[in-house]
Design an enzyme around this catalytic site. Structure first.
Site, PDB file in Angstrom:
ATOM      1  N   CYS A 159      26.939   0.167  -2.980  1.00 40.50           N
ATOM      2  CA  CYS A 159      25.850   0.801  -3.978  1.00 40.50           C
ATOM      3  C   CYS A 159      26.164   2.254  -4.180  1.00 40.50           C
ATOM      4  CB  CYS A 159      24.402   0.433  -3.686  1.00 40.50           C
ATOM      5  SG  CYS A 159      23.463   0.538  -4.828  1.00 40.50           S
ATOM      6  N   LYS A 197      26.762   1.468   5.493  1.00 39.23           N
ATOM      7  CA  LYS A 197      26.703   2.195   4.176  1.00 39.23           C
ATOM      8  C   LYS A 197      26.899   3.673   4.465  1.00 39.23           C
ATOM      9  CE  LYS A 197      23.819   2.598  -0.012  1.00 39.23           C
ATOM     10  NZ  LYS A 197      22.547   1.866  -0.566  1.00 39.23           N
ATOM     11  N   GLU A 201      23.484  -6.284  -2.182  1.00 42.27           N
ATOM     12  CA  GLU A 201      23.111  -5.453  -1.009  1.00 42.27           C
ATOM     13  C   GLU A 201      21.731  -5.768  -0.329  1.00 42.27           C
ATOM     14  OE1 GLU A 201      21.931  -1.466  -2.495  1.00 42.27           O
ATOM     15  OE2 GLU A 201      22.311  -0.440  -0.358  1.00 42.27           O
TER      16      GLU A 201
HETATM   17  O1  LIG Z   1      23.144   5.730  -7.356  1.00 43.80           O
HETATM   18  C1  LIG Z   1      22.320   5.103  -7.995  1.00 43.80           C
HETATM   19  O2  LIG Z   1      22.097   5.215  -9.069  1.00 43.80           O
HETATM   20  C2  LIG Z   1      21.779   3.634  -7.171  1.00 43.80           C
HETATM   21  C3  LIG Z   1      21.849   3.674  -5.805  1.00 43.80           C
HETATM   22  C4  LIG Z   1      21.162   2.706  -5.138  1.00 43.80           C
HETATM   23  O3  LIG Z   1      20.442   2.103  -5.552  1.00 43.80           O
HETATM   24  C5  LIG Z   1      21.470   2.370  -3.910  1.00 43.80           C
HETATM   25  O4  LIG Z   1      22.215   3.098  -3.129  1.00 43.80           O
HETATM   26  O5  LIG Z   1      20.758   1.498  -3.085  1.00 43.80           O
END
Ligand SMILES: O=C(O)CCC(=O)C(=O)O
Length: 258
Positions: free
Chosen positions: A144, A110, A41
């Site tokens: 993510c 996202k 990401e």
């Molecule tokens: O859900 C999480 O613990 C991490 C999510 C995260 O780091 C993100 O979406 O950038």
């Protein structure tokens, strides 16, 4: 089909430096005989959110051209992680998919912004799904925090995805959640889950690596460490149909009740 996960570190706020690194990882994946290479990401900028509108890529033009050239030069499909994309409305966290012909076949923004890392102050949430077709197979991309929303993931599988790619900057302190959530998503959806996380750190977080390739039975068939590395596995997409035949959850679902 051979998959490579480029589990790389990311230079904070330095797109040009990160582009050089990505080029090297594509070369490595090509040498390893990969058909598809996956990146993490926000690999151009990292979480340099206070400067994000200065360093984001205008309409994703530069990075689309860059990935397009690399994919056709090495004849490799690139799940181009996500990048900060700037439009007149603001900046989004956008996943790009480049086919080995050089065509950019998908942009996915996202959907779920992660408040714990301040995304909602700097980024715009997506509005479209992550489905695309590669090698005549329906697949999907997630970013993510999206994996904490099983209903979002399920929707893509109900609409045909046999493999779901996840690109992430998942912190080390919650790496047990990462592994458990991804494994659950593979078991409950009987699909491949192919997840690339970053390593290293930025001024606020240590990132957890442990990129994973999980088959539709829920077995982890490749897993990264905390180091920078190319993680590879050969997968057979027909396995999804075999698992679905054995335990036919998609026939047995009763969506009228939920
Ligand atoms: O859900 C999480 O613990 C991490 C999510 C995260 O780091 C993100 O979406 O950038």
């Amino acid at each position: 089909m051979k998959i490579g996960l480029a589990q790389m570190d990311i230079s904070f706020g330095r797109p040009d430096e990160n582009k050089k690194q990505v080029q090297k990882w594509v070369e490595k994946a090509d040498e390893a005989g990969c058909d598809i290479v996956v990146f993490p990401e926000l690999w151009t900028t990292g979480y340099d959110l206070t400067r994000i509108s200065e360093i984001a890529d205008e309409d994703a033009k530069d990075i689309s051209g860059f990935l397009s050239e690399l994919s056709s030069k090495y004849s490799i499909h690139i799940i181009g992680g996500s990048i900060a994309k700037k439009t007149e409305d603001g900046v989004s966290n956008t996943l790009l998919v480049a086919e080995n012909s050089g065509n950019i076949i998908k942009e996915y923004d996202k959907l779920h912004l992660f408040k714990l890392m301040d995304e909602h102050h700097y980024l715009l949430p997506g509005k479209e799904d992550g489905l695309f077709t590669l090698m005549d197979t329906v697949m999907a991309g997630m970013i993510c925090y999206d994996i904490r929303f099983p209903e979002w993931f399920r929707r893509h599988v109900v609409e045909g995805a046999k493999a779901v790619f996840v690109v992430a900057q998942w912190p080390a302190e919650r790496i047990s959640h990462w592994k458990t959530l991804l494994t659950a998503r593979a078991i409950e959806n009987q699909c491949f889950v192919i997840a690339c996380n970053r390593t290293g750190s930025d001024p606020k977080n240590e990132f957890g690596g442990h990129s994973l390739i999980i088959n539709p039975w829920g077995d982890i068939i490749a897993e990264g460490t905390l180091e920078e590395e190319l993680i590879t596995a050969d997968i057979d997409l027909n396995e999804a149909a075999e698992v679905r035949k054995k335990i036919p959850i998609f026939q047995d679902r009763r969506p009228e009740f939920y």
